[in-house]
Design an enzyme around this catalytic site. Sequence first.
Site, PDB file in Angstrom:
ATOM      1  N   CYS A  23      96.981  10.279  60.632  1.00  0.00           N
ATOM      2  CA  CYS A  23      98.344  10.333  61.158  1.00  0.00           C
ATOM      3  C   CYS A  23      99.278  10.686  60.013  1.00  0.00           C
ATOM      4  O   CYS A  23      98.909  10.623  58.844  1.00  0.00           O
ATOM      5  CB  CYS A  23      98.767   8.988  61.753  1.00  0.00           C
ATOM      6  SG  CYS A  23      97.762   8.430  63.141  1.00  0.00           S
ATOM      7  N   GLY A  50      97.906  15.138  62.411  1.00  0.00           N
ATOM      8  CA  GLY A  50      97.715  14.627  63.761  1.00  0.00           C
ATOM      9  C   GLY A  50      98.384  15.516  64.777  1.00  0.00           C
ATOM     10  O   GLY A  50      99.546  15.901  64.593  1.00  0.00           O
ATOM     11  N   ASN A 124     100.196   4.832  59.557  1.00  0.00           N
ATOM     12  CA  ASN A 124      99.059   5.694  59.218  1.00  0.00           C
ATOM     13  C   ASN A 124      97.991   4.824  58.580  1.00  0.00           C
ATOM     14  O   ASN A 124      98.229   4.216  57.544  1.00  0.00           O
ATOM     15  CB  ASN A 124      99.511   6.794  58.253  1.00  0.00           C
ATOM     16  CG  ASN A 124      98.353   7.610  57.700  1.00  0.00           C
ATOM     17  OD1 ASN A 124      98.421   8.115  56.582  1.00  0.00           O
ATOM     18  ND2 ASN A 124      97.289   7.764  58.459  1.00  0.00           N
TER      19      ASN A 124
END
Length: 479
Positions: A23, A50, A124
């Site tokens: 992410c 992502g 993340n």
Amino acid sequence: MTGRCAKSLAEGGHAWDKLKEECGVFGIYGAGLDVARLTYYGLYALQHRGQESAGIAVADGRRIQLQKGMGLASEAIDLEGLSSLQGHIAIGHVRYSTTGSSHLVNAQPLVFRCSRGMIGLAHNGNLTNVNTLRSQLFSNGSVFQSSTDSEVIVNLIARYSQGSLIDSIMKTMIDIKGAYSLVIITEKSLIGVRDPHGFRPLCLGRRGDAYVLASESCALDTVGAELVRDVEPGEIIIIDENGLTSRKAFQSGNRAHCIFEYVYIARPDSRIDGFNVNKVRREMGRQLAREYRVDADIVIPVPDSGKTAAWGFALESGIPYEEGLMKNRYIGRTFIQPSQNNRDLGVKLKLNPVRDVLAGKRVVVVDDSIVRGTTSGKIVKLIRDSGAKEVHFLLSSPPIKKSCFYGIDTSNEEELIAAKKNVEEIRQYIGADGLHYLSLEGLLGVFGENQAVFCTACFNGDYPVDISDTNGSGKYVLE
């Protein structure tokens, strides 16, 4: 999280055999700036991390507004609608689900209310003790709306809301284990948090009087900010009307920066924890050439992941660099997997060989890694069918033998070809004349005296944080 590898296979995992990104997070505090639009641009710069969902939360001193959706940033966020997100603080998130299935309810940022007001969070990473924490929170009456480990963090922060927010975050950091880089927004502040080992990257930038937090420095460049420094492992950065302050929740212990950020995940133009990613990848290619001496006519990359390492190999070996495979940049993340009767079509949709470059040549092909081996074999066949006399397949990382539990979806261990086959067996499987992986010693040697600061668990199973709570998958399902 539900089984991600099953989904990736159905949506083209066999056709494009790569590790899945994690992410990306972004945050900005800047009075007088269009922080929503700048965050949108920052997410564009982090889109490689992502592609399943994206979102932006904006605070104006009184409330937090949120816009998020499924797909790429351009699909998930209404650019014209950003004008309604007025404020001077914003956070953003692009997501690939390592924990939690791919549904809108799991898209981030997560925005919630607790006793101290509204708070938004973007994460993340991946928690390794999420199963235990979730069970404890359930038994204490917590309610979950999503299947993400990020909501566990949210619940813990709310649970410790008797003190200050920073005290709540510090207590939460004691409870959670694993990898996390967080950006947190309140009505009046922006906060950045990095786990004590520094698994996932997080950096701090400045644009005039504004401060920016981002997963990678390339996002700072996009919004016109200058890199100030990386957020330290175990550090909490607080940005509010009083400026920037820092709290060290944990003293720096054993650092375990993800080495795969440099191998594949990060953008080449980023600088992470003191290293320029492009230079590191070029040196990986040089080291490959030192380790694998071969008589060949040309060096070609698998685009785009092998480009910089291939260039380094060519420089060190003296073998000419060529572009022998062209990538179709308009085949997106959702292209349809071909039928069983036409298995090779998936790769041909993405890569087209340049026959005039390859025909009659002894070819060195450089890529970053092999996960299952399915795509590598198809690439070797493409090159042979284009008339190449020899095909040597080189990887700028060691064999991936173990699953990652810290935020990268490396598939289950039984699907990793290097966990089941030795190098010679893999060479035969993909049909190459030669196969060489960069040695772990060679990879670490690229970083000079900083070799001990990296997590290399995917190569050697040396996990820096206990994974016994993960049930061997690093994932959980909200039942």
